[in-house]
Design an enzyme around this catalytic site. Structure first.
Site, short mmCIF file in Angstrom:
data_model
loop_
_atom_site.label_atom_id
_atom_site.label_comp_id
_atom_site.label_asym_id
_atom_site.label_seq_id
_atom_site.Cartn_x
_atom_site.Cartn_y
_atom_site.Cartn_z
N SER A 1 0.82 -1.21 0.00
CA SER A 1 0.00 0.00 0.00
C SER A 1 0.86 1.27 0.00
O SER A 1 1.71 1.45 -0.86
CB SER A 1 -0.96 -0.03 1.20
OG SER A 1 -1.92 0.98 1.12
N HIS B 1 -7.56 -5.36 -0.60
CA HIS B 1 -6.38 -4.56 -0.28
C HIS B 1 -5.59 -5.14 0.90
O HIS B 1 -4.35 -5.12 0.89
CB HIS B 1 -6.82 -3.13 0.05
CG HIS B 1 -5.70 -2.15 0.12
ND1 HIS B 1 -4.98 -1.75 -0.98
CD2 HIS B 1 -5.16 -1.48 1.18
CE1 HIS B 1 -4.06 -0.87 -0.61
NE2 HIS B 1 -4.14 -0.70 0.69
N ASP C 1 -9.56 -3.12 -5.49
CA ASP C 1 -9.29 -4.13 -4.46
C ASP C 1 -10.10 -3.86 -3.19
O ASP C 1 -9.77 -4.38 -2.12
CB ASP C 1 -7.80 -4.21 -4.15
CG ASP C 1 -7.23 -2.96 -3.48
OD1 ASP C 1 -8.01 -2.03 -3.17
OD2 ASP C 1 -6.00 -2.90 -3.25
#
Length: 432
Positions: A209, A400, A374
């Site tokens: 991320s 995610h 996601d």
């Protein structure tokens, strides 16, 4: 769906698939050392309060919350289960706040609040956000275990962690960012130390991320000769290259990040001040359609180009100047990192595409129109990096956060790591 760029040798890829059917079951000497860089909220953060600290209520008094502290008065700020209790949610938010100082042109903690990141160089603060609640706060535990079991990595020897104060972000050229810039210096030293302690082998940087944005800019700020010597590969999991529409909801209405019982309005105030949260707002580089609003209200609609008006209308006008001068230039160009890159991300999960607010305004949660992504990051942002030596892997139905623990996702990540390590395993086999 899986897509692999033509930049990789077809012959090597076939050999890897044929000869490494058991994934990367290598011994430690056959792996490039690997450093994990977590995402937003992906590692523990500690705090202590000094005499300048002014509690907003008696509940937030340093002698009351928390009662138990480490040596020197330090205690865990993130994650602490007390945030679930309403009186302490405000205390948590107060202590997480950042303040922009226009004279310094930089962000800093609230007065009386000192923070530190524990266990830099180790995976310890990445495995669980709260060691007392391992199941509920597991973060990179499954990923690390898979690397150990499937690829022969040894925790804290060939696999290390680079946690950081995720509230702070980098700033555009010409603007200071003391905390984040120090993290990049620490990361550089960790890379060099890790390489030195592993027979001079270059390092694999594996991010999740927000960590991907830090690694990209970290590599952009190093020299080609340094990268050739110390970096083998950059593997980015679920990187939000162009920000995410859901971040506008964080600024407008607050985001509990999936933590139950928490009132989003109680955490909204500190979330707005987070420099890294501004970095994650949708970029005009990716969300460039001026005819397609990202936020819809009865009075006005907002695209990625109207972020200054959006800030003013949600009651955060003080964020306009630092966003436009410090953050926006960072998002306008995705520069090549100068090393081979593998992007792995999920798709096919409902992801906020349009936020629709009614007459209740921004204090109410919006209705949401969903698109592909996601679950957190939109597909257009996940796929936005277009550089040389790029390998892209898309995994249907992986979210995610589940990309760090989903069995199919972990299998694919291990496969990509095995491909990177394959050359080293062959060299060692020839030398034996």
């Amino acid at each position: 769906m899986k897509k692999i760029s033509s930049h990789y040798s077809v012959v090597i890829a076939i050999l890897v698939v044929v000869t490494m059917t058991s994934m990367c079951q290598a011994v430690g000497s056959n792996v490039y050392p690997l450093i994990l860089v977590p995402g937003n909220g992906g590692n523990q953060l500690e705090v202590r309060l000094d005499r300048e600290y002014k509690p907003s209520s008696v509940w937030c008094s340093s002698w009351l919350y928390p009662i138990h502290k480490k040596s020197g008065g330090w205690f865990r700020l993130w994650f602490d289960a007390a945030v679930l209790l309403s009186p302490f949610t405000r205390c948590f938010s107060d202590r997480m706040m950042l303040y922009y100082d226009p004279d310094l042109d930089d962000y800093q903690n609230a007065p009386g609040v000192q923070t530190r990141v524990p266990h830099f160089g180790s995976t310890k603060s990445l495995l669980y956000l709260d060691p007392r609640l391992r199941d509920a706060t597991s973060y990179m535990e499954h990923l690390v275990k898979a690397l150990e079991k499937k690829c022969g990595y040894v925790n804290d020897q060939t696999i290390l962690g680079a946690p950081y104060d995720f509230r702070y972000g980098l700033a555009a050229s010409g603007h200071p960012s003391r905390v984040a810039s120090q993290f990049l210096q620490d990361l550089k030293q960790l890379v060099e130390k890790t390489s030195s302690e592993n027979e001079g082998k270059p390092v694999i940087l594996l991010s999740h991320s927000l960590g991907g944005l830090f690694v990209l800019h970290f590599l952009n700020r190093t020299t080609p000769s340094w990268r050739r010597k110390y970096i083998k590969h950059f593997v980015a999991l679920a990187a939000p290259w162009g920000g995410t529409i859901s971040q506008m909801k964080t600024f407008a209405s607050g985001n509990t990040l999936g933590v139950p019982l928490v009132n989003p309005l109680l955490v909204r105030r500190h979330q707005r001040t987070s420099e890294s949260n501004q970095w994650l707002l949708p970029s005009t580089k990716v969300f460039h359609d001026r005819t397609k609003p990202l936020v819809v209200t009865p009075q006005v609609n907002y695209t990625a180009y109207e972020m200054d008006r959006f800030f003013a209308d949600i009651g955060f006008s003080q964020g306009v100047v630092p966003y436009k001068t410090r953050v926006l230039p960072l998002t306008e160009e995705l520069m090549t990192p100068g090393v081979p890159v593998t992007c792995i991300y999920g798709r096919g999960v409902d992801t906020p595409e349009v936020l629709m607010y009614g007459k209740g305004g921004f204090d109410k949660q919006p209705e949401i129109k969903y698109g592909d992504g996601d679950g957190t990051v939109n597909l257009a942002s996940l796929a936005a990096l277009k550089v040389d030596s790029l390998n892209t892997v898309e995994i249907d139905g992986v979210s995610h956060t589940s990309i760090l623990k989903d069995e199919i996702a972990l299998k694919e990540i291990m496969k990509q790591i095995s491909i990177i390590n394959y050359e080293l395993a062959n060299v060692n086999a020839v030398n034996e």
